[in-house]
Design a protein around this motif. Structure first.
Motif, PDB file in Angstrom:
ATOM      1  N   HIS A   1      36.310  35.722  54.471  1.00 54.90           N
ATOM      2  CA  HIS A   1      37.126  34.561  54.090  1.00 54.90           C
ATOM      3  C   HIS A   1      36.273  33.405  53.541  1.00 54.90           C
ATOM      4  CE1 HIS A   1      40.338  36.752  56.051  1.00 54.90           C
ATOM      5  NE2 HIS A   1      39.636  36.787  57.167  1.00 54.90           N
ATOM      6  N   ILE A   2      35.284  33.763  52.752  1.00 50.16           N
ATOM      7  CA  ILE A   2      34.431  32.770  52.106  1.00 50.16           C
ATOM      8  C   ILE A   2      35.035  32.431  50.746  1.00 50.16           C
ATOM      9  CG2 ILE A   2      32.142  32.352  51.111  1.00 50.16           C
ATOM     10  CD1 ILE A   2      30.998  34.178  53.277  1.00 50.16           C
ATOM     11  N   PRO A   3      35.257  31.165  50.431  1.00 49.89           N
ATOM     12  CA  PRO A   3      35.868  30.796  49.150  1.00 49.89           C
ATOM     13  C   PRO A   3      34.909  31.040  47.985  1.00 49.89           C
ATOM     14  CG  PRO A   3      35.187  28.828  50.328  1.00 49.89           C
ATOM     15  CD  PRO A   3      34.981  29.981  51.273  1.00 49.89           C
ATOM     16  N   PRO A   4      35.446  31.236  46.771  1.00 52.05           N
ATOM     17  CA  PRO A   4      34.580  31.495  45.604  1.00 52.05           C
ATOM     18  C   PRO A   4      33.510  30.425  45.394  1.00 52.05           C
ATOM     19  CG  PRO A   4      36.872  31.891  45.051  1.00 52.05           C
ATOM     20  CD  PRO A   4      36.870  31.285  46.420  1.00 52.05           C
TER      21      PRO A   4
ATOM     22  N   GLU B   1      36.092  25.275  41.698  1.00 62.41           N
ATOM     23  CA  GLU B   1      36.465  25.770  43.018  1.00 62.41           C
ATOM     24  C   GLU B   1      36.920  27.215  42.962  1.00 62.41           C
ATOM     25  OE1 GLU B   1      36.220  24.212  46.040  1.00 62.41           O
ATOM     26  OE2 GLU B   1      35.061  22.744  44.894  1.00 62.41           O
ATOM     27  N   GLU B   2      37.324  27.690  41.774  1.00 62.68           N
ATOM     28  CA  GLU B   2      37.862  29.046  41.630  1.00 62.68           C
ATOM     29  C   GLU B   2      36.839  30.045  41.127  1.00 62.68           C
ATOM     30  OE1 GLU B   2      39.605  26.299  40.328  1.00 62.68           O
ATOM     31  OE2 GLU B   2      40.682  26.254  42.256  1.00 62.68           O
TER      32      GLU B   2
ATOM     33  N   GLY C   1      33.517  41.807  36.713  1.00 60.04           N
ATOM     34  CA  GLY C   1      34.951  41.589  36.692  1.00 60.04           C
ATOM     35  C   GLY C   1      35.480  41.377  38.098  1.00 60.04           C
ATOM     36  N   GLY C   2      36.717  41.801  38.330  1.00 59.91           N
ATOM     37  CA  GLY C   2      37.309  41.613  39.646  1.00 59.91           C
ATOM     38  C   GLY C   2      38.186  40.374  39.690  1.00 59.91           C
ATOM     39  N   ASN C   3      38.433  39.902  40.892  1.00 62.44           N
ATOM     40  CA  ASN C   3      39.361  38.790  41.080  1.00 62.44           C
ATOM     41  C   ASN C   3      38.746  37.428  40.826  1.00 62.44           C
ATOM     42  OD1 ASN C   3      41.338  40.623  41.879  1.00 62.44           O
ATOM     43  ND2 ASN C   3      40.695  40.531  44.028  1.00 62.44           N
ATOM     44  N   VAL C   4      37.416  37.357  40.777  1.00 63.76           N
ATOM     45  CA  VAL C   4      36.749  36.072  40.636  1.00 63.76           C
ATOM     46  C   VAL C   4      35.805  36.102  39.443  1.00 63.76           C
ATOM     47  CG1 VAL C   4      35.186  34.412  41.722  1.00 63.76           C
ATOM     48  CG2 VAL C   4      36.911  35.574  43.093  1.00 63.76           C
ATOM     49  N   ARG C   5      35.857  35.081  38.646  1.00 63.98           N
ATOM     50  CA  ARG C   5      34.976  34.963  37.488  1.00 63.98           C
ATOM     51  C   ARG C   5      33.671  34.289  37.901  1.00 63.98           C
ATOM     52  NH1 ARG C   5      34.445  30.918  33.663  1.00 63.98           N
ATOM     53  NH2 ARG C   5      36.170  29.788  34.645  1.00 63.98           N
TER      54      ARG C   5
END
Length: 213
Positions: free
Chosen positions: A99-102, A136-137, A123-127
């Motif tokens: 549960h570590i944020p990007p 933050e994303e 790739g994946g869910n986080v750039r």
């Protein structure tokens, strides 16, 4: 400049923290003359499992009573394709299991060309983004030199050099305050772990087979 910023130049105190092993911009670092020095003999930054690897590269022993922290993921990779998949897996693990944020995930490389390739390929869910483009994303992907002095909860170190610079690796590894993942060639893997247990070797073979090696 620092002394002029003190409210009381005569009685005020100025504390300076330094790690001579991280002196990558000078051949030898020495404390200023005329100051009292105290040596910190324990690693109070990293949890025990990360600290054990940092110690193998010359760091101080982990402070007594330190939390063990999550397992360190060590994976072999011979090229960018394998490394990319390892990075994606590590990011997913950090986010989904820990549960570590990007914004608290840092992907580190020794060179700019590898950094740029990972930003383009992962790739994946986080750039991934460079330091100046971070949000933050996004997870930050940068060279060890540009992030020296920073900390993040999760650090994913990727070094594909045949002969790794272990000082750079030491600096990168020590940035992790909770979770660490390391991807590299055999020379790096041998340097950061003295364990030859079947579990470690089996883990590396499985990762290699999953990547089509």
């Amino acid at each position: 400049m620092l002394f002029r910023s003190m409210k009381d130049r005569e009685l005020g105190r100025l504390y300076m923290m330094a790690d001579a092993k991280q002196a990558i911009y000078t051949s030898e670092w020495l404390p200023p003359t005329g100051v009292t020095t105290l040596e910190l003999t324990s690693n109070v930054r990293n949890p025990a499992k990360i600290g054990a690897i940092v110690e193998r590269l010359g760091g101080a022993p982990v402070a007594r009573g330190s939390a063990p922290g999550p397992d360190v993921h060590v994976r072999t990779a011979s090229g960018l394709r394998e490394a990319r998949k390892h990075v994606e897996r590590s990011i997913s693990y950090a986010m989904d299991s820990l549960h570590i944020p990007p914004s608290q995930i840092l992907v580190l490389t020794p060179h700019r060309d590898l950094r740029d390739s990972l930003i383009q390929e992962v790739g994946g869910n986080v750039r991934l983004s460079r330091w100046e483009n971070r949000t933050e994303e996004t997870a930050t992907c940068e060279t060890v030199h540009r992030t020296k002095g920073l900390e993040r909860q999760a650090v994913i170190l990727v070094d594909l050099d045949e002969v790794p610079d272990l000082k750079i690796a030491y600096i990168g590894l020590s940035r992790a305050s909770a979770y660490l993942s390391v991807t590299g060639r055999q020379a790096l893997i041998r340097a950061i772990t003295s364990e030859k247990s079947g579990g470690v070797e089996e883990h590396q073979r499985t990762e290699h087979e999953e990547c089509g090696g």
